[in-house]
Design a protein around this motif. Structure first.
Motif, PDB file in Angstrom:
ATOM      1  N   GLN A 149       0.628  -1.045   0.000  1.00 22.63           N
ATOM      2  CA  GLN A 149      -0.006  -0.002  -0.166  1.00 22.63           C
ATOM      3  C   GLN A 149       0.921   1.374  -0.073  1.00 22.63           C
ATOM      4  OE1 GLN A 149      -3.956  -0.719   0.642  1.00 22.63           O
ATOM      5  NE2 GLN A 149      -2.590  -2.450  -0.670  1.00 22.63           N
ATOM      6  N   ARG A 169      -8.477   9.019   2.557  1.00 20.12           N
ATOM      7  CA  ARG A 169      -9.353   7.915   2.483  1.00 20.12           C
ATOM      8  C   ARG A 169      -8.719   6.848   3.587  1.00 20.12           C
ATOM      9  NH1 ARG A 169      -8.901   2.628  -0.844  1.00 20.12           N
ATOM     10  NH2 ARG A 169     -10.873   1.768  -0.271  1.00 20.12           N
ATOM     11  N   THR A 208      -3.276   2.822  -1.001  1.00 21.07           N
ATOM     12  CA  THR A 208      -3.676   1.564  -1.251  1.00 21.07           C
ATOM     13  C   THR A 208      -2.763   1.040  -2.469  1.00 21.07           C
ATOM     14  OG1 THR A 208      -5.653   0.625  -2.201  1.00 21.07           O
ATOM     15  CG2 THR A 208      -5.256   2.763  -3.358  1.00 21.07           C
ATOM     16  N   SER A 209      -3.066   0.099  -3.164  1.00 22.27           N
ATOM     17  CA  SER A 209      -2.270  -0.652  -3.918  1.00 22.27           C
ATOM     18  C   SER A 209      -2.258   0.073  -5.243  1.00 22.27           C
ATOM     19  CB  SER A 209      -2.633  -2.289  -4.096  1.00 22.27           C
ATOM     20  OG  SER A 209      -3.971  -2.008  -4.619  1.00 22.27           O
ATOM     21  N   THR A 212      -5.340  -1.158  -7.070  1.00 26.09           N
ATOM     22  CA  THR A 212      -6.805  -0.213  -7.098  1.00 26.09           C
ATOM     23  C   THR A 212      -6.627   0.979  -7.635  1.00 26.09           C
ATOM     24  OG1 THR A 212      -7.349  -1.516  -4.854  1.00 26.09           O
ATOM     25  CG2 THR A 212      -8.311   0.686  -5.053  1.00 26.09           C
TER      26      THR A 212
END
Ligand code: PCA
Length: 326
Positions: A149, A169, A208-209, A212
């Motif tokens: 991430q 987020r 995030t990754s 995503t």
């Protein structure tokens, strides 16, 4: 009347289950809600898992995958499996962080940041995770990891000061806590809503990754990707214990073998996806950079705080950490 219909359905179900005593079985259909869309590696693996079971049971067990939270909303999937509303389902481990702290092993920053150490952390945490699932009437089938991430923003980030006050987020209790410690404000946003949340200013940063990010075409609404590789979270697929026990031994063995295959595929596939998707971000114009030493030192301090806080939450965490450090 209603009662009679119910009785008839139950009788029907028990006749179908005679398979365990060697009498021919009628095919049964199981429902498997998953949280993420078809383009995601865990979802692709879920389809293959279902396919393998269908073919190896000669169609006796047909698992219908309902991807993208189309059947059950993501936060409700664990309860749906637990109560038997569905027989099995997939869930992001981190969102269960408030159910029991063992699930938080999944979203602790800078505890395990390479795939090898994430596999090791999973081995360390798995027995404790299984114990908790068991208490909830569920059984673990397999896990699929996400790529590490990293930080997505609309401007370069050299230190935490560059992020101060931004709307970050969050997708789990641990990531909300992380956003607090970064002096940002956490906002829970589900994956499908990410593009709109950025374009309407509900969030202006996320961790995030690369997958995503690619999935949501992050280049349309942000410009920088700082590769902090903070943790490697996972999804798990869990089955209702009673539903599993009702199957004959052969079918159970087919499921367990398919689960082992799915897990092995996941650990290989995610390593490839991580590289491929990071390249796609750059190819589409996102500035992909390594983090500055200053940012990493600030983030590592936050990671240490989060490990301490987590450790104080339950005795099981000590066990996980001791297993992991072995
Ligand atoms: N994508 C999912 C979970 C982890 C990841 O890489 C998400 O952002 O919600």
């Amino acid at each position: 009347m209603k009662y009679l219909i119910k009785r008839a359905a139950v009788l029907c179900a028990s006749v179908m289950m005679l398979g365990s005593s060697g009498v021919a079985t009628a095919a049964s259909q199981w429902h498997m809600p998953t949280p993420y869309g078809d383009a995601n590696l865990p979802t692709k693996i879920a389809y293959q898992f279902a396919e393998e079971i269908k073919s190896k049971t000669a169609g006796e067990l047909d698992i219908v995958v309902h991807s993208g939270a189309s059947l059950i909303k993501h936060p409700e999937i664990p309860r749906a499996v637990k109560t038997g509303q569905v027989q099995l389902g997939e869930v992001f481990i981190g969102i269960m962080g408030n159910t029991h702290p063992v699930f938080k092993h999944d979203n602790i920053p800078f505890l395990a940041t390479s795939f090898d150490s994430a596999e090791k952390l999973w081995k360390a945490a798995k027995p404790e995770v299984e114990k908790q699932l068991n208490k909830e009437g569920m059984m673990l089938l397999y896990t699929v990891a996400w790529p590490a991430q990293s930080l997505y923003t609309k401007a370069p980030v050299n230190s935490l000061a560059d992020l101060e006050g931004s709307k970050m987020r969050a997708y789990s209790p641990s990531t909300s806590r992380l956003a607090d410690l970064m002096n940002t404000s956490p906002t829970t946003v589900q994956v499908p809503e990410i593009p709109q949340a950025f374009s309407t200013g509900i969030i202006d940063a996320m961790i995030t990754s690369p997958s995503t990010g690619v999935n949501g075409q992050a280049w349309d609404y942000l410009s920088h990707y700082t590769d902090i590789r903070a943790w490697i979270p996972k999804n798990i697929v869990v089955v209702n214990k009673r539903a599993f026990k009702r199957l004959n031994k052969d079918t159970q063995a087919v499921i367990l073998a398919a689960a082992a295959n799915a897990e092995a595929k996941g650990w290989v596939g995610v390593r490839e996806k991580a590289k491929e998707d990071t390249k796609t971000l750059a190819d589409n114009g996102i500035v992909v950079t390594e983090p500055s030493a200053e940012l990493m030192s600030e983030l590592n301090k936050i990671g240490a705080i989060m490990i301490d806080e987590w450790q104080a939450e339950a005795p099981e965490i000590e066990t996980i950490l001791a297993n992991f450090k072995q």
